[in-house]
Design a protein around this motif. Structure first.
Motif, PDB file in Angstrom:
ATOM      1  N   ILE A   1     -10.955 -32.957 -49.496  1.00 20.40           N
ATOM      2  CA  ILE A   1     -12.320 -32.617 -49.914  1.00 20.40           C
ATOM      3  C   ILE A   1     -12.774 -31.330 -49.230  1.00 20.40           C
ATOM      4  N   ALA A   2     -12.476 -31.219 -47.925  1.00 19.90           N
ATOM      5  CA  ALA A   2     -12.867 -30.018 -47.173  1.00 19.90           C
ATOM      6  C   ALA A   2     -12.209 -28.771 -47.752  1.00 19.90           C
ATOM      7  N   ALA A   3     -10.933 -28.884 -48.102  1.00 24.19           N
ATOM      8  CA  ALA A   3     -10.216 -27.727 -48.659  1.00 24.19           C
ATOM      9  C   ALA A   3     -10.795 -27.307 -50.006  1.00 24.19           C
ATOM     10  N   ILE A   4     -11.123 -28.281 -50.853  1.00 24.19           N
ATOM     11  CA  ILE A   4     -11.693 -27.973 -52.174  1.00 24.19           C
ATOM     12  C   ILE A   4     -13.065 -27.318 -52.009  1.00 24.19           C
ATOM     13  N   VAL A   5     -13.900 -27.898 -51.113  1.00 24.00           N
ATOM     14  CA  VAL A   5     -15.222 -27.317 -50.859  1.00 24.00           C
ATOM     15  C   VAL A   5     -15.078 -25.917 -50.272  1.00 24.00           C
ATOM     16  N   GLY A   6     -14.008 -25.719 -49.498  1.00 24.72           N
ATOM     17  CA  GLY A   6     -13.768 -24.409 -48.901  1.00 24.72           C
ATOM     18  C   GLY A   6     -13.232 -23.376 -49.871  1.00 24.72           C
ATOM     19  N   GLY A   7     -13.029 -23.776 -51.110  1.00 25.46           N
ATOM     20  CA  GLY A   7     -12.580 -22.828 -52.125  1.00 25.46           C
ATOM     21  C   GLY A   7     -11.083 -22.586 -52.143  1.00 25.46           C
ATOM     22  N   ILE A   8     -10.311 -23.470 -51.539  1.00 25.26           N
ATOM     23  CA  ILE A   8      -8.857 -23.323 -51.520  1.00 25.26           C
ATOM     24  C   ILE A   8      -8.291 -23.797 -52.858  1.00 25.26           C
ATOM     25  N   SER A   9      -7.361 -23.045 -53.425  1.00 19.11           N
ATOM     26  CA  SER A   9      -6.778 -23.400 -54.720  1.00 19.11           C
ATOM     27  C   SER A   9      -5.887 -24.635 -54.568  1.00 19.11           C
ATOM     28  N   LEU A  10      -5.724 -25.355 -55.683  1.00 19.69           N
ATOM     29  CA  LEU A  10      -4.905 -26.570 -55.650  1.00 19.69           C
ATOM     30  C   LEU A  10      -3.453 -26.288 -55.272  1.00 19.69           C
ATOM     31  N   PRO A  11      -2.818 -25.221 -55.804  1.00 19.39           N
ATOM     32  CA  PRO A  11      -1.438 -24.928 -55.375  1.00 19.39           C
ATOM     33  C   PRO A  11      -1.349 -24.669 -53.869  1.00 19.39           C
ATOM     34  N   LYS A  12      -2.362 -23.997 -53.302  1.00 23.75           N
ATOM     35  CA  LYS A  12      -2.364 -23.718 -51.869  1.00 23.75           C
ATOM     36  C   LYS A  12      -2.538 -25.012 -51.080  1.00 23.75           C
ATOM     37  N   ILE A  13      -3.400 -25.887 -51.585  1.00 25.95           N
ATOM     38  CA  ILE A  13      -3.596 -27.185 -50.926  1.00 25.95           C
ATOM     39  C   ILE A  13      -2.302 -27.984 -50.934  1.00 25.95           C
ATOM     40  N   ALA A  14      -1.641 -28.009 -52.098  1.00 23.63           N
ATOM     41  CA  ALA A  14      -0.380 -28.762 -52.216  1.00 23.63           C
ATOM     42  C   ALA A  14       0.672 -28.219 -51.262  1.00 23.63           C
ATOM     43  N   SER A  15       0.773 -26.905 -51.191  1.00 24.48           N
ATOM     44  CA  SER A  15       1.747 -26.275 -50.295  1.00 24.48           C
ATOM     45  C   SER A  15       1.430 -26.593 -48.834  1.00 24.48           C
ATOM     46  N   SER A  16       0.159 -26.577 -48.478  1.00 28.38           N
ATOM     47  CA  SER A  16      -0.251 -26.872 -47.100  1.00 28.38           C
ATOM     48  C   SER A  16       0.064 -28.319 -46.733  1.00 28.38           C
ATOM     49  N   ILE A  17      -0.172 -29.230 -47.679  1.00 28.87           N
ATOM     50  CA  ILE A  17       0.140 -30.640 -47.422  1.00 28.87           C
ATOM     51  C   ILE A  17       1.634 -30.826 -47.218  1.00 28.87           C
ATOM     52  N   THR A  18       2.431 -30.187 -48.058  1.00 26.19           N
ATOM     53  CA  THR A  18       3.893 -30.303 -47.943  1.00 26.19           C
ATOM     54  C   THR A  18       4.378 -29.812 -46.578  1.00 26.19           C
ATOM     55  N   LYS A  19       3.855 -28.681 -46.140  1.00 26.36           N
ATOM     56  CA  LYS A  19       4.254 -28.133 -44.833  1.00 26.36           C
ATOM     57  C   LYS A  19       3.769 -29.018 -43.694  1.00 26.36           C
ATOM     58  N   GLY A  20       2.583 -29.563 -43.839  1.00 26.07           N
ATOM     59  CA  GLY A  20       2.047 -30.433 -42.789  1.00 26.07           C
ATOM     60  C   GLY A  20       2.830 -31.732 -42.672  1.00 26.07           C
ATOM     61  N   LEU A  21       3.161 -32.334 -43.806  1.00 28.50           N
ATOM     62  CA  LEU A  21       3.932 -33.574 -43.785  1.00 28.50           C
ATOM     63  C   LEU A  21       5.347 -33.349 -43.254  1.00 28.50           C
ATOM     64  N   ALA A  22       5.883 -32.158 -43.477  1.00 32.73           N
ATOM     65  CA  ALA A  22       7.211 -31.838 -42.940  1.00 32.73           C
ATOM     66  C   ALA A  22       7.201 -31.867 -41.414  1.00 32.73           C
ATOM     67  N   MET A  23       6.038 -31.591 -40.813  1.00 30.73           N
ATOM     68  CA  MET A  23       5.918 -31.607 -39.360  1.00 30.73           C
ATOM     69  C   MET A  23       5.864 -33.034 -38.815  1.00 30.73           C
ATOM     70  N   THR A  24       5.264 -33.940 -39.563  1.00 33.97           N
ATOM     71  CA  THR A  24       5.052 -35.287 -39.044  1.00 33.97           C
ATOM     72  C   THR A  24       6.064 -36.319 -39.552  1.00 33.97           C
ATOM     73  N   THR A  25       6.854 -35.972 -40.555  1.00 35.26           N
ATOM     74  CA  THR A  25       7.843 -36.931 -41.067  1.00 35.26           C
ATOM     75  C   THR A  25       8.855 -37.361 -40.006  1.00 35.26           C
ATOM     76  N   PRO A  26       9.451 -36.422 -39.242  1.00 35.46           N
ATOM     77  CA  PRO A  26      10.379 -36.865 -38.189  1.00 35.46           C
ATOM     78  C   PRO A  26       9.705 -37.751 -37.154  1.00 35.46           C
TER      79      PRO A  26
END
Length: 440
Positions: free
Chosen positions: A36-61
């Motif tokens: 919600i914060a990212a959408i309100v901040g004007g971040i595009s959906l592709p950018k949000i998706a990419s950020s989530i993917t990179k973030g989850l890559a950090m916490t998966t191990p």
């Protein structure tokens, strides 16, 4: 202040308030609020998706480590390994207040090797409470010293705290183990200080008891007959085999950093199950039992990657740091993380463990980059949030420890007794780290 920085600070505030008020789950905060914060901040959906993917890559191990390390230590507890260690220590101990105070810390540290605060309270307090009563010692001291034992096992590499903290450090292979090894010299010194402190508190109790004129039966051995293994799952004949396997697993974590930590624990779990419980039906029954303990901690740790990813890869964190740098006087800048660490004990009354590690620490760490302080140093300096053991907001298991005293100790009494000593311990920890260079 930029618009994106404002959104970032508001997101942090919302997460803290929601968790503090216990309105929604940690998983909800980590999954929904940052989107919600990212959408309100004007971040595009592709950018949000990419950020989530990179973030989850950090916490998966990190989540995978928990998937296997928690069942491994729970299996060892079921087999009676921890009970055997405690029995071996206690059956040769003569009772005096200073000795019992030190023994309390030791027992809490041993039972804390499985990184479960609940098990520490459930084992230590019922076991030692009768002896505190026998010596007419303050039972609040029992709860306090049990909490210090918990604190002293915060930094085992498989604890949820270490896994949370390690997920914040980029570019370091097996970050939790790397942190553990770097903090180990300070931990050794701190442990000695903790034993001395416990002994001094025991001596103080001795003087108080003598001054009160109470007659106390001092001396004798601790009866360990009440420390019984599970009749179905206990494997006392395999005690030394389980000790050896546990030592080998921990040694492999230290000596073979190129192997993923979760694989080392998975290997140990599979071998341990095969040795202790040859019946496949029983193995499956135990795995189902252990699975219930993984929720919601493991998913929360995994989904924390959404918060980290959104803040780090959308530019939100950078905007927040620029705002803070502009506000903080330049003379204070290089020491902000030390100042926060020193006041971490009272600050933990305003934070949960999740918000401390996933909200406060990343922001302070990013801020300190502007002053040349590496993120790893900041994470280690802020890691030992000892104040969590004072507030059920951060550590609700405290209520379990208090209930086990049969109403003799309530929360206000415990906090009044423990606040100053834990704050002093926290400052001592910071001073040790600064002196030996770990936090510089």
């Amino acid at each position: 202040m930029s618009y994106l920085a404002l959104i970032g600070f508001l997101m942090m505030l919302v997460v803290i308030v929601l968790l503090f008020k216990n309105k929604v789950s940690t998983m909800f905060c980590f999954t929904v609020v940052p989107i919600i914060a990212a959408i309100v901040g004007g971040i595009s959906l592709p950018k949000i998706a990419s950020s989530i993917t990179k973030g989850l890559a950090m916490t998966t191990p990190v989540a995978l480590i928990m998937l296997f390390c928690m069942p491994f230590f729970m299996m060892m507890a079921d087999a009676g390994m921890f009970n055997g260690i405690v029995r071996g220590i206690l059956k040769h101990v003569n009772l005096t207040p200073p000795v019992l105070a030190v023994v309390t810390v030791i027992v809490a540290m041993i039972t804390g090797l499985d990184a479960s605060v609940t098990s520490v309270f459930l084992i230590t307090i019922p076991l030692l409470l009768p002896f505190y009563k026998k010596l007419k010692m303050n039972t609040t001291l029992l709860v306090f010293l049990t909490s210090t034992g918990v604190i002293n096992t915060y930094d085992v590499p498989w604890s949820a705290r270490m896994l949370r903290a390690g997920s914040l450090i980029k570019g370091v292979s097996n970050a939790p183990m790397d942190m553990f090894l770097k903090m180990l010299p300070g931990q050794a010194i701190f442990t000695v200080v903790l034993f001395i402190f416990a002994a001094l508190l025991g001596l103080k109790e001795s003087r108080r008891i003598k001054a009160s004129g109470e007659t106390v039966a001092v001396g004798g051995r601790i009866n360990t007959d009440d420390i019984k293994d599970d009749p179905e799952l206990g494997r006392p004949k395999l005690f030394w085999v389980n000790i050896l396997l546990t030592v080998l697993v921990i040694a492999a974590l230290c000596a073979l950093p190129e192997f993923p930590s979760y694989y080392v624990f998975a290997f140990g779990l599979v071998i341990g199950l095969s040795i202790n419980y040859k019946d496949l039906k029983l193995q499956n029954k135990l795995l189902k039992k252990y699975a219930t303990s993984l929720f919601p901690v493991m998913p929360a740790i995994l989904l924390s990657g959404v918060v980290v990813g959104i803040m780090e890869y959308t530019g939100m964190m950078n905007a927040m740091v620029k705002t803070l740098v502009a506000i903080i006087p330049s003379s204070f800048g290089p020491y902000v993380y030390i100042i926060v660490a020193i006041f971490s004990t009272p600050l933990m009354f305003l934070f949960t463990n999740d918000t401390w590690y996933y909200v406060m620490t990343p922001i302070i760490g990013s801020l300190m980059k502007a002053f040349g302080v590496p993120m790893e140093v900041v994470v280690m300096a802020l890691f030992m949030n000892m104040g969590a053991m004072l507030t059920p907001i951060a550590q609700p298991q405290i209520y379990i420890g208090l209930d086990l005293t049969h109403g003799e100790v309530d929360l206000p009494k415990y906090v009044k007794f423990s606040f100053a000593p834990i704050w002093v311990m926290s400052i001592v920890w910071i001073v040790i780290g600064l002196v030996i260079g770990t936090f510089r």
